[in-house]
Write a protein that holds these residues in place. Structure first.
Motif, PDB file in Angstrom:
ATOM      1  N   THR B 113      62.103   1.081 -33.869  1.00 48.96           N
ATOM      2  CA  THR B 113      62.337   0.557 -32.525  1.00 48.96           C
ATOM      3  C   THR B 113      63.052  -0.783 -32.664  1.00 48.96           C
ATOM      4  O   THR B 113      62.566  -1.672 -33.369  1.00 48.96           O
ATOM      5  N   VAL B 114      64.201  -0.896 -32.021  1.00 50.70           N
ATOM      6  CA  VAL B 114      64.935  -2.173 -32.034  1.00 50.70           C
ATOM      7  C   VAL B 114      64.680  -2.858 -30.704  1.00 50.70           C
ATOM      8  O   VAL B 114      65.025  -2.339 -29.647  1.00 50.70           O
ATOM      9  N   LEU B 115      64.041  -4.000 -30.771  1.00 50.68           N
ATOM     10  CA  LEU B 115      63.710  -4.735 -29.546  1.00 50.68           C
ATOM     11  C   LEU B 115      64.750  -5.806 -29.232  1.00 50.68           C
ATOM     12  O   LEU B 115      64.956  -6.160 -28.082  1.00 50.68           O
ATOM     13  N   ARG B 116      65.410  -6.297 -30.286  1.00 52.21           N
ATOM     14  CA  ARG B 116      66.410  -7.347 -30.091  1.00 52.21           C
ATOM     15  C   ARG B 116      67.316  -7.393 -31.325  1.00 52.21           C
ATOM     16  O   ARG B 116      66.844  -7.127 -32.434  1.00 52.21           O
ATOM     17  N   GLY B 117      68.575  -7.677 -31.122  1.00 56.02           N
ATOM     18  CA  GLY B 117      69.461  -7.886 -32.262  1.00 56.02           C
ATOM     19  C   GLY B 117      70.211  -6.640 -32.663  1.00 56.02           C
ATOM     20  O   GLY B 117      70.398  -5.724 -31.864  1.00 56.02           O
ATOM     21  N   ARG B 118      70.631  -6.613 -33.912  1.00 56.16           N
ATOM     22  CA  ARG B 118      71.552  -5.563 -34.361  1.00 56.16           C
ATOM     23  C   ARG B 118      71.079  -4.909 -35.652  1.00 56.16           C
ATOM     24  O   ARG B 118      70.596  -5.588 -36.554  1.00 56.16           O
ATOM     25  N   ILE B 119      71.246  -3.588 -35.702  1.00 51.21           N
ATOM     26  CA  ILE B 119      71.033  -2.866 -36.960  1.00 51.21           C
ATOM     27  C   ILE B 119      72.293  -2.073 -37.283  1.00 51.21           C
ATOM     28  O   ILE B 119      73.024  -1.654 -36.387  1.00 51.21           O
ATOM     29  N   ASP B 120      72.541  -1.882 -38.573  1.00 46.87           N
ATOM     30  CA  ASP B 120      73.621  -1.006 -39.036  1.00 46.87           C
ATOM     31  C   ASP B 120      72.967   0.057 -39.901  1.00 46.87           C
ATOM     32  O   ASP B 120      72.344  -0.267 -40.920  1.00 46.87           O
ATOM     33  N   ALA B 121      73.068   1.322 -39.460  1.00 44.70           N
ATOM     34  CA  ALA B 121      72.355   2.402 -40.152  1.00 44.70           C
ATOM     35  C   ALA B 121      73.327   3.254 -40.946  1.00 44.70           C
ATOM     36  O   ALA B 121      74.482   3.431 -40.541  1.00 44.70           O
ATOM     37  N   GLU B 122      72.861   3.774 -42.074  1.00 40.35           N
ATOM     38  CA  GLU B 122      73.683   4.657 -42.907  1.00 40.35           C
ATOM     39  C   GLU B 122      72.868   5.840 -43.377  1.00 40.35           C
ATOM     40  O   GLU B 122      71.750   5.681 -43.867  1.00 40.35           O
ATOM     41  N   LEU B 123      73.424   7.027 -43.214  1.00 37.16           N
ATOM     42  CA  LEU B 123      72.818   8.242 -43.751  1.00 37.16           C
ATOM     43  C   LEU B 123      73.823   8.839 -44.723  1.00 37.16           C
ATOM     44  O   LEU B 123      74.916   9.234 -44.322  1.00 37.16           O
ATOM     45  N   GLU B 124      73.461   8.868 -46.005  1.00 40.51           N
ATOM     46  CA  GLU B 124      74.402   9.370 -47.008  1.00 40.51           C
ATOM     47  C   GLU B 124      74.683  10.855 -46.804  1.00 40.51           C
ATOM     48  O   GLU B 124      75.798  11.321 -46.983  1.00 40.51           O
ATOM     49  N   GLN B 125      73.638  11.625 -46.421  1.00 38.52           N
ATOM     50  CA  GLN B 125      73.816  13.065 -46.229  1.00 38.52           C
ATOM     51  C   GLN B 125      73.226  13.463 -44.877  1.00 38.52           C
ATOM     52  O   GLN B 125      72.090  13.943 -44.792  1.00 38.52           O
TER      53      GLN B 125
END
Lengths: 301, 149
Positions: B113-125
């Protein structure tokens, strides 16, 4: 007690998913009214065993249940995946399964439609070489607005208020709290620097007060549509941290006075679709202009 | 009716010796970490689900359900999920929570759960991995659940 039993019997006898054809209402209009899709007449015909679109006013029609929404979601996903896989292997079979799903859906065989659509999606996904997926999620400090940007890989699904929207690579979608996701906006174009020319040597006079500062220098670039502002970054050509970082709404920026030297600059576009990539690096050299020689003219000459 | 309800609770016909022994040790399985925190940069803090206070996070610290992580401006960290190997980079001035694994009827599964700010997500497969992110405004699903939903 008898009243309760009668009520229960009446409730169980009442058709839960039905509608009555209104006066002078066509089947197409019924489909538009109850399913939000005028082209869903074939489904209503199949569900109600109708031979044609002719329905008498007052006719009670059976309506599809939740399984239609699930099948529609599976179909939309399969359509997206198959469309993106054009030119790749395993596509012919996936297209055949998708076509089968479309036929089943129109015939109101929703379970078969879901199954075929999922099979089409699976065929496309497994037939592909694995592409890494990368996306970003940004939540504003007010906790209301969410921005989702997909940078590479297969589409990401964004769901809000019961609406699901696939977001493909290069797209950005904005979701306001309590609102469904809006259509993805195409990525902003990268601004193209115009002036000064690449490698230009700019002769500028020193400032009256700060003798080691030269100027003015104006940077210009081609305007980008859909932009809210531009972010300009100027660094010394030798590298290091930015010495000027400024935003402007116009496609030009007048720099503050700078010491003589070699500089490099880039510009990004910023808008609802996010931030563009930085422009190509443009370089210029700032040198002091020769002091002007002013000769007053007069009658004594 | 009241008597029927009261009887099972009554000590009548049940001596102390007959009563089931109270276990001295808990049989609850040890909680499984959902993710690990790596590549810490700057001030990164963690608040355990059972704690009231924030504490400074350390590298490779395991994260469990309902734990929270926050970063100061300029800080950052990577969350590596144990279940599927997906990686999430947490940017500066952000606040996230690790979601519960317990499925809830009618609600999609959530990892983060992102409540504030930024995430960068990566799924290799992404054909075999999945990641579901919740925010106050939306649910974002990436990876294999797109096909099989």
């Amino acid at each position: 007690m008898r009243t309760t039993l009668f009520l229960l019997a009446w409730l169980s006898a009442a058709p839960p998913d039905t509608t009555v054809v209104g006066p002078q209402e066509s089947l197409r209009e019924v489909a538009e009214r109850v399913l939000g899709d005028a082209s869903a007449t074939a489904e209503l015909r199949a569900l109600n065993g109708l031979a044609s679109d002719a329905v008498a006013p007052g006719t009670r029609l059976r309506l599809p249940g939740q399984e239609r929404a699930l099948a529609l979601k599976a179909l939309e996903t399969a359509r997206t995946l198959v469309a993106q896989a054009k030119g790749e292997g395993a596509l012919r079979e996936a297209e055949a399964r998708l076509s089968e799903a479309e036929v089943s859906f129109r015939a109101a065989r929703y379970a078969q439609a879901s199954e075929a659509a999922n099979a089409a999606g699976t065929l496309v996904s497994t037939g592909r070489a694995p592409h890494p997926s990368a996306f970003s999620v940004h939540v504003e400090p007010d906790a209301g607005t969410t921005t989702v940007s997909v940078t590479r890989g297969p589409p990401v699904r964004v769901e809000a208020e019961g609406v699901t929207r696939p977001v493909a690579s290069g797209e950005t979608v904005l979701v306001e709290k309590g609102q469904p996701p809006v259509a993805p906006t195409p990525p902003l174009a990268v601004p193209q620097p115009e002036q000064p020319e690449q490698g230009a040597v700019l002769k500028r006079r020193a400032d009256k007060d700060k003798k080691d500062r030269l100027g003015p220098v104006k940077l210009t670039w081609a305007a980008v549509s859909g932009v809210e502002r531009y972010e300009v970054e100027v660094t010394r050509e030798s590298g290091g941290a930015a010495i000027v970082t400024q935003t402007t709404t116009a496609p030009e920026l007048r720099l503050p006075l700078l010491p003589a030297g070699r500089y490099a600059w880039t510009v990004r576009a910023v808008g609802a679709a996010g931030r563009s990539e930085p422009s190509a690096v443009r370089r210029f050299e700032l040198v002091p202009a020769d002091l002007p020689i002013n000769v007053k003219t007069g009658p004594w000459q | 009716m009241l008597l029927a309800l009261a009887l099972p609770a009554s000590p009548l016909g049940c001596t102390a010796e007959d009563a089931p022994a109270v276990p001295t040790t808990s049989n609850t399985p040890a909680p499984v970490p959902r993710a690990h925190l790596r590549g810490l940069k700057g001030n990164v803090q963690i608040k355990r689900a059972t704690a009231d206070e924030w504490s400074i996070a350390s590298d490779d610290v395991p994260l469990f359900e309902n734990d929270k992580v926050r970063t100061e401006a300029g800080a950052g960290a990577d969350l590596v999920f144990s279940g599927n190997g997906s990686t999430v980079h947490l940017g500066g001035d952000s606040l996230i929570g690790i979601a519960e694994t317990r499925p809830r009827p009618g609600r999609p599964r959530t990892d983060l759960t992102v409540l504030r700010g930024r995430i960068d997500a990566e799924l290799e497969q992404p054909s075999t991995q999945s990641l579901s992110v919740n925010t106050p405004a939306a649910t974002i699903q990436a990876g294999r659940e797109i096909v099989f939903q």
